[in-house]
Design a protein around this motif. Structure first.
Motif, short mmCIF file in Angstrom:
data_model
loop_
_atom_site.label_atom_id
_atom_site.label_comp_id
_atom_site.label_asym_id
_atom_site.label_seq_id
_atom_site.Cartn_x
_atom_site.Cartn_y
_atom_site.Cartn_z
N PRO A 44 -3.79 20.23 16.08
CA PRO A 44 -2.72 21.21 16.83
C PRO A 44 -1.35 19.43 16.64
O PRO A 44 -0.40 21.18 17.33
CB PRO A 44 -3.66 21.69 17.84
CG PRO A 44 -4.90 20.57 18.35
CD PRO A 44 -4.63 19.85 16.69
N GLU A 45 -1.36 19.03 17.24
CA GLU A 45 -0.27 18.27 17.89
C GLU A 45 0.32 17.67 16.89
O GLU A 45 1.42 17.32 16.90
CB GLU A 45 -0.74 17.61 19.46
CG GLU A 45 -1.11 17.51 20.42
CD GLU A 45 -0.65 19.08 21.16
OE1 GLU A 45 0.21 18.45 21.99
OE2 GLU A 45 -0.80 19.61 21.58
N LEU A 46 0.33 17.89 16.01
CA LEU A 46 0.72 17.29 14.42
C LEU A 46 2.56 17.71 14.37
O LEU A 46 2.39 19.12 14.24
CB LEU A 46 0.00 17.04 13.44
CG LEU A 46 0.70 15.87 12.23
CD1 LEU A 46 0.40 14.45 12.91
CD2 LEU A 46 -0.04 15.92 11.47
N GLY A 47 3.89 16.32 15.13
CA GLY A 47 4.58 16.94 14.43
C GLY A 47 5.23 16.57 13.28
O GLY A 47 6.43 16.74 12.82
N ALA A 48 4.83 15.28 12.70
CA ALA A 48 5.40 14.35 12.05
C ALA A 48 4.32 13.54 11.12
O ALA A 48 3.38 13.14 11.75
CB ALA A 48 6.09 13.29 12.78
N LEU A 49 4.39 14.24 9.48
CA LEU A 49 3.65 13.76 8.30
C LEU A 49 4.03 12.96 7.48
O LEU A 49 4.67 13.90 6.97
CB LEU A 49 2.78 14.81 8.17
CG LEU A 49 1.99 14.92 6.96
CD1 LEU A 49 0.47 13.50 7.75
CD2 LEU A 49 0.88 15.37 6.82
N THR A 50 4.10 12.09 7.32
CA THR A 50 4.78 11.27 5.97
C THR A 50 3.13 11.02 5.03
O THR A 50 2.75 9.95 5.02
CB THR A 50 5.90 10.36 6.57
OG1 THR A 50 4.78 9.26 7.16
CG2 THR A 50 6.86 11.11 7.23
N LEU A 51 3.74 10.42 3.29
CA LEU A 51 2.64 10.83 2.86
C LEU A 51 3.40 10.15 1.61
O LEU A 51 3.06 10.33 0.39
CB LEU A 51 1.63 11.89 2.69
CG LEU A 51 1.31 12.80 3.23
CD1 LEU A 51 0.11 13.60 3.37
CD2 LEU A 51 -0.28 11.44 3.86
#
Length: 158
Positions: free
Chosen positions: A148-155
């Motif tokens: 719920p808190e995730l603001g940035a994801l890089t894959l």
């Protein structure tokens, strides 16, 4: 500031003194300069620094697997191991890192499927930043996750 940091937090010191240990300060942060020439594997002995809040060892020559013992550092909020030569998978024990806010494992040689890596991460309810790009994950879909808190994801570049 880089290096080893200690905290004089009275609450932490009192928690340690309950174990009948004489304590003036507690190691809470490990931060090594990038390109510092460090090599070898990550020491499992860091598990004894049970009040660690931050480990930053990036752009070094660290290889091997991430020790599963790190998953039991319950106060750990920041883990930055970017730009090393780490292999294997994210340890299943990382599901116990409930206070993790930032996890940066980009630019390593982590293998496996995205599902295998997301299983332990999916328990990190406070996670705000996750970087897993430039590893060697096998093909597959990005699994559903509940962060719920995730603001940035890089894959990218896997």
């Amino acid at each position: 500031m880089r290096g080893l940091w200690c905290d004089k937090d009275v609450n932490l010191i009192e928690r340690h003194q309950d174990d009948n240990l004489w304590v003036d300060a507690i190691v809470t942060n490990i931060d090594l300069l990038p390109n510092n020439g460090a090599y070898g594997t990550l020491p499992t002995e860091l598990r004894h620094l049970r009040y660690l809040k931050s480990i930053q060892i990036y752009n070094s020559l660290i290889s091997g697997e991430i020790p599963s013992d790190y998953g039991y550092l319950k106060d750990l909020k920041y883990l930055d191991l970017e730009g090393n030569r780490l292999q294997g998978r994210i340890p299943e024990s990382f599901k116990f890192l409930e206070n993790m806010v930032q996890l940066n494992l980009r630019n390593n040689y982590l293998t496996g499927t995205t599902q295998e890596h997301f299983d332990p991460i999916n328990q990190m309810d406070k996670l705000k930043f996750l970087a897993l790009d430039s590893n060697e994950f096998g093909p597959g879909n990005i699994p559903e996750f509940n962060l719920p808190e995730l603001g940035a994801l890089t894959l990218s570049d896997n």
